[in-house]
Design an enzyme around this catalytic site. Structure first.
Site, PDB file in Angstrom:
ATOM      1  N   ASP A 173     -20.115  24.368 -13.082  1.00 13.38           N
ATOM      2  CA  ASP A 173     -21.631  23.966 -12.922  1.00 13.38           C
ATOM      3  C   ASP A 173     -21.750  22.888 -13.378  1.00 13.38           C
ATOM      4  O   ASP A 173     -22.544  21.872 -13.257  1.00 13.38           O
ATOM      5  CB  ASP A 173     -22.821  25.187 -13.639  1.00 13.38           C
ATOM      6  CG  ASP A 173     -21.936  26.809 -12.741  1.00 13.38           C
ATOM      7  OD1 ASP A 173     -22.511  27.752 -13.870  1.00 13.38           O
ATOM      8  OD2 ASP A 173     -22.431  26.844 -11.329  1.00 13.38           O
ATOM      9  N   LEU A 205     -23.649  23.873  -7.548  1.00 16.06           N
ATOM     10  CA  LEU A 205     -22.532  24.710  -7.644  1.00 16.06           C
ATOM     11  C   LEU A 205     -23.536  26.048  -7.499  1.00 16.06           C
ATOM     12  O   LEU A 205     -23.185  27.411  -8.874  1.00 16.06           O
ATOM     13  CB  LEU A 205     -22.052  24.878  -8.791  1.00 16.06           C
ATOM     14  CG  LEU A 205     -20.534  24.989  -8.246  1.00 16.06           C
ATOM     15  CD1 LEU A 205     -19.612  24.112  -7.113  1.00 16.06           C
ATOM     16  CD2 LEU A 205     -19.500  25.389  -9.512  1.00 16.06           C
ATOM     17  N   ASP A 206     -23.454  26.345  -6.506  1.00 20.24           N
ATOM     18  CA  ASP A 206     -24.174  28.098  -6.122  1.00 20.24           C
ATOM     19  C   ASP A 206     -23.307  28.932  -5.468  1.00 20.24           C
ATOM     20  O   ASP A 206     -22.382  28.613  -4.963  1.00 20.24           O
ATOM     21  CB  ASP A 206     -25.532  28.074  -5.142  1.00 20.24           C
ATOM     22  CG  ASP A 206     -26.141  29.178  -4.547  1.00 20.24           C
ATOM     23  OD1 ASP A 206     -27.806  29.377  -5.212  1.00 20.24           O
ATOM     24  OD2 ASP A 206     -25.845  30.407  -3.820  1.00 20.24           O
ATOM     25  N   GLU A 255     -33.115  26.931  -2.704  1.00 24.85           N
ATOM     26  CA  GLU A 255     -31.962  27.834  -1.788  1.00 24.85           C
ATOM     27  C   GLU A 255     -33.259  27.703  -0.384  1.00 24.85           C
ATOM     28  O   GLU A 255     -33.039  28.239   0.042  1.00 24.85           O
ATOM     29  CB  GLU A 255     -32.092  28.670  -2.531  1.00 24.85           C
ATOM     30  CG  GLU A 255     -31.358  28.180  -3.836  1.00 24.85           C
ATOM     31  CD  GLU A 255     -30.163  29.597  -4.834  1.00 24.85           C
ATOM     32  OE1 GLU A 255     -31.654  30.292  -6.092  1.00 24.85           O
ATOM     33  OE2 GLU A 255     -29.100  29.908  -5.206  1.00 24.85           O
TER      34      GLU A 255
END
Ligand code: P6P
Length: 335
Positions: free
Chosen positions: A69, A115-116, A272
């Site tokens: 992350d 970094l989903d 998102e």
């Protein structure tokens, strides 16, 4: 095409230059592409380079930050700050916005989740980067507190069996590019992507662990998928890029609704909800909020009131989103 070699490779740079006269937008897309290549390299070598595990910090969402992350976030921020075309950045990993020094700043504001789905990284499940781009107005954080109507570019990059970038310009088509590691370039592999017109495969995608928190129409809709005469499969990766990419390509429905546990939904609006909504809508699908703040609306019409605010998401085609809407209607909700 010479044996195995394309002497006229349709690269991302060529596509962008052919589809915009805005050279700064070309620089931005190339900068993002470079970031994705760096992240793909780090994700691909995580096991060998001992990059699994926690970094020992917590991010804006309250998630434990993974080493990857932090690395992915640093890669994105350093590339965008030094691109010369950005002014304000918002990252899921940073509580506060990042303001680019004036001598390096430019006309774009970019929101991203570097970094989903990274909670899945240690078990080698697909993860991704999600981003949305807005034009600078004042050079303040308000430049990013805007609805999808003002978003000029949105997309995601999936790090999986292939590294695949899917993005769209405002009002444009949805295009897919796979990273060719032999030349280090994203190559145009999916032209004018469309959500399956008939709804596609019968797949419902949601975290059923939240079932007890859902409102009754959502419970009824998922039950309808389970008991459908034409059987549905349940598919849930728990990594949004993977779940949405599959929904876009195969069809079905992805549901992360507002519920008693997450009254505003769980997913983040700016990096998102809105970018994924633009991708799905511009490919011909539906990106609904479900019942949210007293009505059923489009995710793309939401205006974030804070950079990390949340939103509900119901994404799919008329066939399956229609099942959800029918359940709302039965409970007296206007759709
Ligand atoms: P849950 C990952 O943390 C994420 O933001 C998305 O990538 C993913 O779709 C969702 O949350 C998963 O949430 O509550 O099902 O674990």
């Amino acid at each position: 095409m010479a044996e195995g070699f394309d002497v006229d490779a349709p690269t991302l740079s060529r596509y962008v230059m052919q589809n915009t006269k805005d050279h700064e937008l070309t620089i931005l897309l190339n900068t993002l592409a470079t970031s994705f290549k760096l992240i793909a390299s780090a994700v691909g070598r995580a096991g060998v380079a001992q990059l699994y595990g926690l970094a020992g910090e917590v991010n804006s969402t309250g998630d434990d930050q993974k080493k990857l992350d932090v690395m992915s976030n640093d890669m994105m921020i350093n590339a965008l700050v030094n691109s010369g075309v950005c002014s304000v950045l918002v990252s899921e990993e940073n509580e506060e916005p990042i303001f680019v020094p004036v001598e390096k700043s430019g006309k774009f504001c970019v929101a991203f989740d570097p970094l989903d789905g990274s909670s899945n990284i240690d078990c080698n499940v697909s993860v991704g980067t999600i981003f949305s781009v807005f034009e600078k107005k004042e050079g303040t954080v308000d430049d990013l507190l805007r609805s999808g109507a003002d978003c000029i570019c949105a997309g995601y990059c999936a790090y999986s069996s292939a590294t695949e970038l899917v993005f769209t310009f405002k009002g444009g088509s949805v295009e897919g590019f796979c990273l060719d590691p032999t030349i280090g370039e994203f190559v145009h592999t999916r032209v004018n992507m469309k959500f399956p017109a008939d709804g596609g495969k019968r797949i419902y995608s949601c975290n059923e662990g939240n079932y007890i928190h859902w409102d009754q129409p959502i419970k009824d809709a998922v039950e309808a998928f389970k008991s459908s005469e034409k059987p549905y499969s349940a598919r849930y990766v728990g990594s949004m890029v993977a779940d949405i990419h599959r929904t876009l390509l195969y069809g079905g429905i992805y549901i992360y609704p507002a519920d008693k546990k997450s009254p505003k939904g769980k997913l983040r609006c700016l990096y998102e909800g809105i970018p994924m909504a633009l991708i799905i809508e511009q490919a011909g699908g539906i990106a609904s909020t479900g019942l949210f703040e007293g009505k059923i609306g489009r995710v793309a019409e939401l205006t974030p009131d804070a950079i990390h605010c949340k939103c509900p998401i119901i994404m799919g085609g008329p066939r399956d989103v229609g099942v959800v809407y029918d359940c709302y209607k039965k409970h007296g909700v206007e759709t």
